[in-house]
Design a protein around this motif. Structure first.
Motif, PDB file in Angstrom:
ATOM      1  N   GLY A  89       1.668  -3.533   2.137  1.00 55.35           N
ATOM      2  CA  GLY A  89       1.220  -4.669   1.911  1.00 55.35           C
ATOM      3  C   GLY A  89      -0.186  -4.338   0.636  1.00 55.35           C
ATOM      4  N   ASP A  90      -0.581  -5.589   0.057  1.00 56.62           N
ATOM      5  CA  ASP A  90      -1.653  -5.103  -0.757  1.00 56.62           C
ATOM      6  C   ASP A  90      -2.824  -4.667  -0.248  1.00 56.62           C
ATOM      7  OD1 ASP A  90      -2.806  -5.139  -3.352  1.00 56.62           O
ATOM      8  OD2 ASP A  90      -2.532  -7.285  -3.748  1.00 56.62           O
ATOM      9  N   SER A  91      -3.964  -4.753  -0.749  1.00 60.58           N
ATOM     10  CA  SER A  91      -5.359  -4.613  -0.262  1.00 60.58           C
ATOM     11  C   SER A  91      -6.189  -5.837  -1.261  1.00 60.58           C
ATOM     12  CB  SER A  91      -5.819  -3.419  -0.307  1.00 60.58           C
ATOM     13  OG  SER A  91      -7.225  -3.184   0.518  1.00 60.58           O
ATOM     14  N   SER A  92      -7.541  -5.760  -0.749  1.00 64.37           N
ATOM     15  CA  SER A  92      -8.500  -6.577  -1.424  1.00 64.37           C
ATOM     16  C   SER A  92      -9.863  -5.734  -1.512  1.00 64.37           C
ATOM     17  CB  SER A  92      -8.919  -7.883  -0.738  1.00 64.37           C
ATOM     18  OG  SER A  92      -9.297  -7.450   0.377  1.00 64.37           O
ATOM     19  N   VAL A 160       2.778  -5.583  -1.614  1.00 59.85           N
ATOM     20  CA  VAL A 160       3.432  -6.693  -1.473  1.00 59.85           C
ATOM     21  C   VAL A 160       2.210  -7.838  -0.980  1.00 59.85           C
ATOM     22  CG1 VAL A 160       5.750  -6.117  -1.652  1.00 59.85           C
ATOM     23  CG2 VAL A 160       4.605  -5.927   0.470  1.00 59.85           C
ATOM     24  N   ARG A 161       2.435  -9.048  -1.210  1.00 57.01           N
ATOM     25  CA  ARG A 161       1.865 -10.090  -0.825  1.00 57.01           C
ATOM     26  C   ARG A 161       2.479 -11.242  -0.068  1.00 57.01           C
ATOM     27  NH1 ARG A 161      -3.764 -11.738  -3.628  1.00 57.01           N
ATOM     28  NH2 ARG A 161      -4.643  -9.760  -3.692  1.00 57.01           N
ATOM     29  N   THR A 162       3.940 -11.311  -0.472  1.00 52.63           N
ATOM     30  CA  THR A 162       4.683 -12.469   0.171  1.00 52.63           C
ATOM     31  C   THR A 162       5.892 -11.906   0.742  1.00 52.63           C
ATOM     32  OG1 THR A 162       5.692 -12.892  -1.779  1.00 52.63           O
ATOM     33  CG2 THR A 162       3.546 -14.115  -1.490  1.00 52.63           C
ATOM     34  N   HIS A 302      -4.909  -0.970 -10.509  1.00 46.16           N
ATOM     35  CA  HIS A 302      -6.153  -1.496  -9.595  1.00 46.16           C
ATOM     36  C   HIS A 302      -5.376  -2.318  -8.629  1.00 46.16           C
ATOM     37  CE1 HIS A 302     -10.625  -2.717 -10.218  1.00 46.16           C
ATOM     38  NE2 HIS A 302     -10.155  -2.462  -8.890  1.00 46.16           N
ATOM     39  N   PHE A 303      -4.917  -1.840  -7.775  1.00 40.29           N
ATOM     40  CA  PHE A 303      -4.270  -2.863  -6.558  1.00 40.29           C
ATOM     41  C   PHE A 303      -5.266  -3.444  -5.818  1.00 40.29           C
ATOM     42  CE2 PHE A 303      -5.124  -0.298  -2.724  1.00 40.29           C
ATOM     43  CZ  PHE A 303      -5.001   0.960  -3.320  1.00 40.29           C
ATOM     44  N   ASP A 304      -6.173  -2.947  -5.643  1.00 42.94           N
ATOM     45  CA  ASP A 304      -7.411  -3.695  -4.744  1.00 42.94           C
ATOM     46  C   ASP A 304      -8.227  -4.601  -5.439  1.00 42.94           C
ATOM     47  OD1 ASP A 304      -8.473  -1.423  -6.103  1.00 42.94           O
ATOM     48  OD2 ASP A 304     -10.206  -1.401  -4.574  1.00 42.94           O
ATOM     49  N   ALA A 305      -8.094  -4.928  -6.695  1.00 45.13           N
ATOM     50  CA  ALA A 305      -8.673  -5.816  -7.508  1.00 45.13           C
ATOM     51  C   ALA A 305      -8.821  -7.408  -6.831  1.00 45.13           C
ATOM     52  CB  ALA A 305      -8.336  -5.583  -9.071  1.00 45.13           C
ATOM     53  N   GLU A 307      -8.514  -9.756  -9.064  1.00 40.28           N
ATOM     54  CA  GLU A 307      -7.693 -10.327  -9.665  1.00 40.28           C
ATOM     55  C   GLU A 307      -6.128  -9.611  -9.152  1.00 40.28           C
ATOM     56  OE1 GLU A 307      -8.219 -10.287 -14.098  1.00 40.28           O
ATOM     57  OE2 GLU A 307     -10.217  -9.609 -13.473  1.00 40.28           O
ATOM     58  N   ASP A 308      -5.195 -10.571  -9.068  1.00 44.24           N
ATOM     59  CA  ASP A 308      -3.782 -10.014  -8.578  1.00 44.24           C
ATOM     60  C   ASP A 308      -2.759 -10.740  -9.382  1.00 44.24           C
ATOM     61  OD1 ASP A 308      -2.396  -8.292  -6.484  1.00 44.24           O
ATOM     62  OD2 ASP A 308      -1.609 -10.225  -6.163  1.00 44.24           O
ATOM     63  N   PRO A 309      -1.891  -9.970  -9.836  1.00 41.63           N
ATOM     64  CA  PRO A 309      -1.625  -8.709  -9.664  1.00 41.63           C
ATOM     65  C   PRO A 309      -2.044  -7.943 -10.795  1.00 41.63           C
ATOM     66  CG  PRO A 309       0.364  -9.587 -10.478  1.00 41.63           C
ATOM     67  CD  PRO A 309      -0.599 -10.966 -10.203  1.00 41.63           C
ATOM     68  N   THR A 312       1.044  -2.847 -12.582  1.00 39.61           N
ATOM     69  CA  THR A 312       1.850  -1.947 -11.825  1.00 39.61           C
ATOM     70  C   THR A 312       2.302  -2.817 -10.501  1.00 39.61           C
ATOM     71  OG1 THR A 312       0.108  -0.912 -10.634  1.00 39.61           O
ATOM     72  CG2 THR A 312       0.942   0.122 -12.669  1.00 39.61           C
ATOM     73  N   GLU A 313       1.543  -3.642 -10.043  1.00 42.70           N
ATOM     74  CA  GLU A 313       2.112  -4.451  -8.883  1.00 42.70           C
ATOM     75  C   GLU A 313       3.087  -5.443  -9.298  1.00 42.70           C
ATOM     76  OE1 GLU A 313      -1.683  -4.922  -5.719  1.00 42.70           O
ATOM     77  OE2 GLU A 313      -2.106  -5.623  -7.818  1.00 42.70           O
ATOM     78  N   ALA A 314       2.861  -5.912 -10.575  1.00 43.96           N
ATOM     79  CA  ALA A 314       3.883  -6.887 -11.155  1.00 43.96           C
ATOM     80  C   ALA A 314       5.071  -6.279 -11.475  1.00 43.96           C
ATOM     81  CB  ALA A 314       3.084  -7.560 -12.293  1.00 43.96           C
ATOM     82  N   LEU A 316       6.329  -3.804  -9.956  1.00 43.28           N
ATOM     83  CA  LEU A 316       6.999  -3.542  -8.738  1.00 43.28           C
ATOM     84  C   LEU A 316       7.736  -4.670  -8.170  1.00 43.28           C
ATOM     85  CD1 LEU A 316       4.451  -0.821  -7.279  1.00 43.28           C
ATOM     86  CD2 LEU A 316       6.881  -0.248  -8.180  1.00 43.28           C
ATOM     87  N   ARG A 317       6.710  -5.692  -8.047  1.00 47.23           N
ATOM     88  CA  ARG A 317       7.203  -7.168  -7.261  1.00 47.23           C
ATOM     89  C   ARG A 317       8.151  -8.057  -8.101  1.00 47.23           C
ATOM     90  NH1 ARG A 317       1.009  -9.428  -6.254  1.00 47.23           N
ATOM     91  NH2 ARG A 317       0.194  -7.698  -5.007  1.00 47.23           N
ATOM     92  N   LEU A 318       8.488  -7.493  -9.384  1.00 50.89           N
ATOM     93  CA  LEU A 318       9.264  -8.348 -10.334  1.00 50.89           C
ATOM     94  C   LEU A 318      10.807  -8.353  -9.715  1.00 50.89           C
ATOM     95  CD1 LEU A 318       9.404 -10.035 -13.179  1.00 50.89           C
ATOM     96  CD2 LEU A 318       9.968  -7.693 -14.109  1.00 50.89           C
TER      97      LEU A 318
HETATM   98 CA   LIG Z   1      -3.308  -6.320  -5.687  1.00 48.46          CA
END
Ligand SMILES: [Ca+2]
Ligand SMILES: [Ca+2]
Length: 414
Positions: A89-92, A160-162, A302-305, A307-309, A312-314, A316-318
């Motif tokens: 999972g993601d972080s904040s 991931v978030r969802t 910067h996964f914990d920002a 602002e999301d994604p 790199t998160e984008a 991976l989630r694509l």
């Molecule tokens: Ca994130």
């Protein structure tokens, strides 16, 4: 003595009695059902994944923070032979949402930083707070309670978030793990570099290191001053977002190292003329050809920002495109050295690897040489740099800020 029948029976049964390796997946109760397919898939890869939710861990008795309780839970699993920790999972920024990270404090030649997430904290048998002041990871005051990975456990975060993110990512993992071994795709590296001062070290990364572990491999260089596609003059094929899209859509490179400037939302292209960002993602057509990427570009991890994604998160989630695993800095990804005054000129002149470039180079080299998974390769690399991290706040920061985003149980080379 074994008769012929029992001998052939033993041969037949060998694939089924192979000992399973163990992985721990920490995720949220909301996402837990979505991981079922991933867990079933890993079973076919001989990995038994145990799922534990953050909510269950947080409810454990005691006043400790949730990250500290996660660390303690992980330690229990490591004692019974768990080989991988998957943060599912993601972080904040404040570490209260999803699968929290542990923020750590740094004071280096680059200034003060109080919020660098360090997922390696979760592998530590000690709590990174020797002076007990609740501030975690202080280079001097907490030294006695800071340990680094020893390379025996692989770690990665799938941000991931969802449930849809989990599904899309799981499909990419399956495609990666069923792609043919020893393919040209897997053996082909592309190095891209937009910064002239970094050319020597980026060249060395392949010439002096990775090429030695992959004799059948091939690397190409897409530098601002040279590329395989130049027509009239060296470098006239420019590093633009459009040409980056082509790299993915050509299905040629299974391993990418991206060197240049970056921001949360994307990679800065040659001479700042264009920017590869989320708006290019719908142009990516690389289904079933998902590369592993290392990138030094600032903030791209910067996964914990808030602002999301981040980019790199984008990636991976694509769904059905993008990447399957990325090593990236969650902050600036600086050129760390133990002795910057001596080593910076050597970096510019002879291509001496700084801590960030060395981490990414060793990630590939160790991973390929020893047939490791992505998570094992990065943790083995960190174990090799641990002595320097104990001596130097710069390297301590380096080990904290570089994360594997993606499945840590994926073989790095196929
Ligand atoms: Ca994130
Ligand atoms: Ca402290």
């Amino acid at each position: 003595m074994m008769n012929r029948f029992s001998f052939s029976l033993a041969l037949l049964l060998t694939p089924f009695i192979q000992a399973k390796e163990k992985a721990l997946l920490v995720t949220t109760s909301e996402l837990a059902p979505a991981w079922e397919d991933f867990i079933a898939w890993k079973k076919t890869r001989n990995i038994d994944v145990t799922l534990v939710t953050v909510e269950k861990i947080a409810a454990h008795e005691g006043k400790e923070s949730t990250p500290e309780k996660i660390r303690q839970e992980v330690q229990t699993h490591l004692k019974s032979g768990t080989k991988w920790l998957i943060l599912g999972g993601d972080s904040s920024p404040d570490g209260t949402k999803f699968v929290p990270d542990q923020d750590t404090v740094h004071s280096t030649m680059w200034g003060e930083n109080a919020d660098i997430p360090a997922d390696i904290f979760y592998l530590s048998p000690t709590n990174w707070d020797a002076d007990g002041d609740g501030i975690i990871g202080e280079f001097d005051d907490d030294r006695a309670a800071i340990t680094y990975p020893d390379g025996s456990v692989g770690l990665g975060r799938i941000p991931v978030r969802t449930a849809e993110d989990v599904k899309a990512y799981t499909e990419k993992v399956k495609a990666y793990e069923t792609s043919p071994k020893k393919s040209d795709f897997s053996n082909s590296f592309l190095y891209t570099c937009t910064v002239a001062g970094a050319y020597p070290k980026v060249r060395n990364s392949w010439d002096d290191y990775i090429s030695k572990s992959l004799p059948e491999g091939k690397a190409e260089r897409f530098f601002a001053d040279e590329s395989p596609w130049d027509k009239d003059a060296p470098g006239d094929y420019e590093i633009t977002a459009e040409n980056w899209v082509k790299i993915f859509n050509d299905h040629r490179y299974g391993k990418l190292h991206l060197h240049g400037h970056g921001l949360i939302h994307g990679w800065v292209m040659e001479d700042d003329r264009s920017f590869f960002s989320e708006k290019h993602l719908n142009q990516l057509k690389n289904e079933n050809h998902y590369p592993i990427i290392t990138t030094v570009s600032c903030f791209t991890g910067h996964f914990d920002a808030a602002e999301d994604p981040c980019i790199t998160e984008a990636m991976l989630r694509l769904p059905k495109a993008g990447a399957v695993a990325i090593v990236a800095p969650c902050r600036e990804g600086k050129p760390h050295f133990t002795d910057p005054r001596r080593d910076f000129p050597l970096m510019m002149k002879e291509g001496k690897l700084d801590g960030t470039t060395e981490t990414m180079t060793l990630f590939w080299q160790e991973g390929i040489t020893h047939s490791l998974t992505t998570g094992e390769a990065l943790m083995k690399t960190k174990s090799l740099l641990a002595e320097r991290a104990k001596e130097s706040p710069n390297f301590h920061m380096c080990l904290c800020e570089l994360h594997l985003l993606g499945d840590p149980t994926l073989p790095i080379h196929r």
